[in-house]
Write an enzyme that holds these catalytic residues in place. Structure first.
Site, PDB file in Angstrom:
ATOM      1  N   CYS A 140       0.839  -1.204   0.000  1.00 43.32           N
ATOM      2  CA  CYS A 140       0.000   0.000   0.000  1.00 43.32           C
ATOM      3  C   CYS A 140       0.869   1.249   0.000  1.00 43.32           C
ATOM      4  O   CYS A 140       1.323   1.697   1.053  1.00 43.32           O
ATOM      5  CB  CYS A 140      -0.946  -0.004   1.202  1.00 43.32           C
ATOM      6  SG  CYS A 140      -2.039   1.434   1.219  1.00 43.32           S
ATOM      7  N   CYS A 143      -0.521   4.129   1.992  1.00 43.31           N
ATOM      8  CA  CYS A 143      -0.351   4.004   3.448  1.00 43.31           C
ATOM      9  C   CYS A 143       1.097   4.294   3.851  1.00 43.31           C
ATOM     10  O   CYS A 143       1.352   4.963   4.845  1.00 43.31           O
ATOM     11  CB  CYS A 143      -0.677   2.591   3.932  1.00 43.31           C
ATOM     12  SG  CYS A 143      -2.128   1.856   3.206  1.00 43.31           S
ATOM     13  N   ASP A 144       2.034   3.748   3.111  1.00 39.60           N
ATOM     14  CA  ASP A 144       3.423   3.719   3.588  1.00 39.60           C
ATOM     15  C   ASP A 144       4.386   4.626   2.829  1.00 39.60           C
ATOM     16  O   ASP A 144       5.480   4.913   3.321  1.00 39.60           O
ATOM     17  CB  ASP A 144       3.965   2.275   3.485  1.00 39.60           C
ATOM     18  CG  ASP A 144       3.167   1.315   4.364  1.00 39.60           C
ATOM     19  OD1 ASP A 144       2.629   1.773   5.378  1.00 39.60           O
ATOM     20  OD2 ASP A 144       3.086   0.131   4.016  1.00 39.60           O
TER      21      ASP A 144
END
Ligand code: NAP
Length: 319
Positions: A140, A143-144
């Site tokens: 992701c 997300c990261d």
């Protein structure tokens, strides 16, 4: 006696549905799932290191800690939790019948399905090791990708669909270069996304290539590529690997009881609603959302599902 509401799944959607249902005096029961080699209670956030984009945590929070806080909050309102899977359902009559992995039969007046989806991985041993240890492998980018570890690095994205392109474009904000590795010489992504990627000077393509190994001990140092044309192998140095090869929703246990779309996600009857093809059954989170796939949107739909369930139960005179 039938339970008023059973919530299946324990990610942000499931726990948020539980908090709302409990505060509406529906005495929710959550089946949080049994830990297995493909899923653990808490869902995909249990595999995430730092979550920086969930509002309310200005310094960020570990995915595991966040899920624990969600669970604690639902317990505060007396949610009952079982660490079991729901292995099969029968929604053909009401109350609904559900079977658990401990072979218990449960009856429910309403159900919220929040079993999530799992990111597809290449399933390479070093990919999994570094993904679980926070060593620079993720499924992701949204997300990261903004984490300091990925700044000014060469980052590799695997996939040729809209997600791979979107994630690649997003990563160009932080990376020195983004290399998109795709197994064919043609992208699956929509034309407009393709145009954007091709126009971006920071994006390069490695066509007809698959990743066959991930290199590095504690932190990723590169990937080993193999040509899909002549099987020749080559190493590519990088500081991060993002897998964007689609998601698989956790819907097998439904066994035809709820209408799914062509990729197995639960279809909802109207946009911006969580009611499924079965009256009294609602869906929330990534199991019904192949598009946003974020913790905060999952929590939002969990809230929606609980509110819809409460209104439906009241309307039917069941509570
Ligand atoms: P997807 O469209 O199914 O694309 C998956 C990609 O991964 C494909 O290019 C596929 O290659 C590749 N792939 C699959 N398994 C692989 C493997 N084992 N090894 C290497 N490559 C592999 O999935 P998605 O990109 O996540 O998109 C899901 C849905 O969300 C789509 O409907 C998409 O349009 C939508 N979406 C839209 C946007 C947007 O509009 N901004 C953004 C994200 C997602 P092949 O092409 O060779 O099959």
């Amino acid at each position: 006696m039938a339970e008023k509401i059973i919530i299946i799944g324990s990610g942000p959607a499931g726990w948020t549905a539980a908090i709302y249902a409990a505060r509406a005096n529906l005495n929710p029961i959550v089946y949080e799932g049994e830990p297995s080699n493909i899923m653990v209670p808490g869902g995909q956030l249990m595999y995430t290191t730092e979550v920086e984009n969930y509002p309310g945590f200005p310094s960020g929070i570990q995915g595991t800690e966040m899920m624990d806080l969600f669970k604690q909050q639902s317990k505060r309102f007396d949610t009952q939790i079982f660490t079991e899977d729901i292995t099969s359902v029968d929604f053909s009559s009401h109350p609904f019948q559900l079977k658990t992995s401990e072979n218990n039969d449960v009856e429910a007046l309403s159900v919220v399905i929040a079993t999530g989806a799992r990111a597809n991985w290449l399933d390479l041993p070093n990919e999994q090791r570094l993904a679980h240890s926070g060593g620079g492998v993720s499924a992701c980018a949204i997300c990261d990708g903004a984490l300091p570890a990925y700044r000014d690095k060469v980052l590799v994205v695997v996939g040729g669909g809209d997600s791979a392109i979107e994630e690649g474009l997003y990563l160009t904000k932080f990376a020195s270069k983004v290399i998109l590795v795709h197994r064919r010489d043609e992208l699956r992504a929509s034309p407009i996304m393709q145009e954007r990627a091709i126009a971006n000077a920071k994006i390069e393509f490695k066509w007809n290539s698959i990743v066959v190994d991930v290199l590095g001990d504690k932190l990723i140092s590169g990937v080993r590529l193999q040509s899909t044309i002549n099987k020749e192998e080559s190493d590519l140095d990088c500081g991060g690997l993002f897998i964007a090869i689609g998601h698989t929703p956790n819907t097998t246990f439904l066994n035809g009881n709820v209408e799914l779309d062509e990729k197995g996600f639960i279809g909802t009857r109207r946009s911006w609603r969580t009611a499924t093809s079965v009256e009294g059954v609602f869906a929330a989170g990534d199991v019904m959302d192949p598009y946003y796939k974020q913790a905060v949107t999952a929590a939002g739909t969990g809230c929606m599902a609980a509110l819809e369930a409460e209104r439906w139960l009241t309307h039917k005179g069941l509570v």
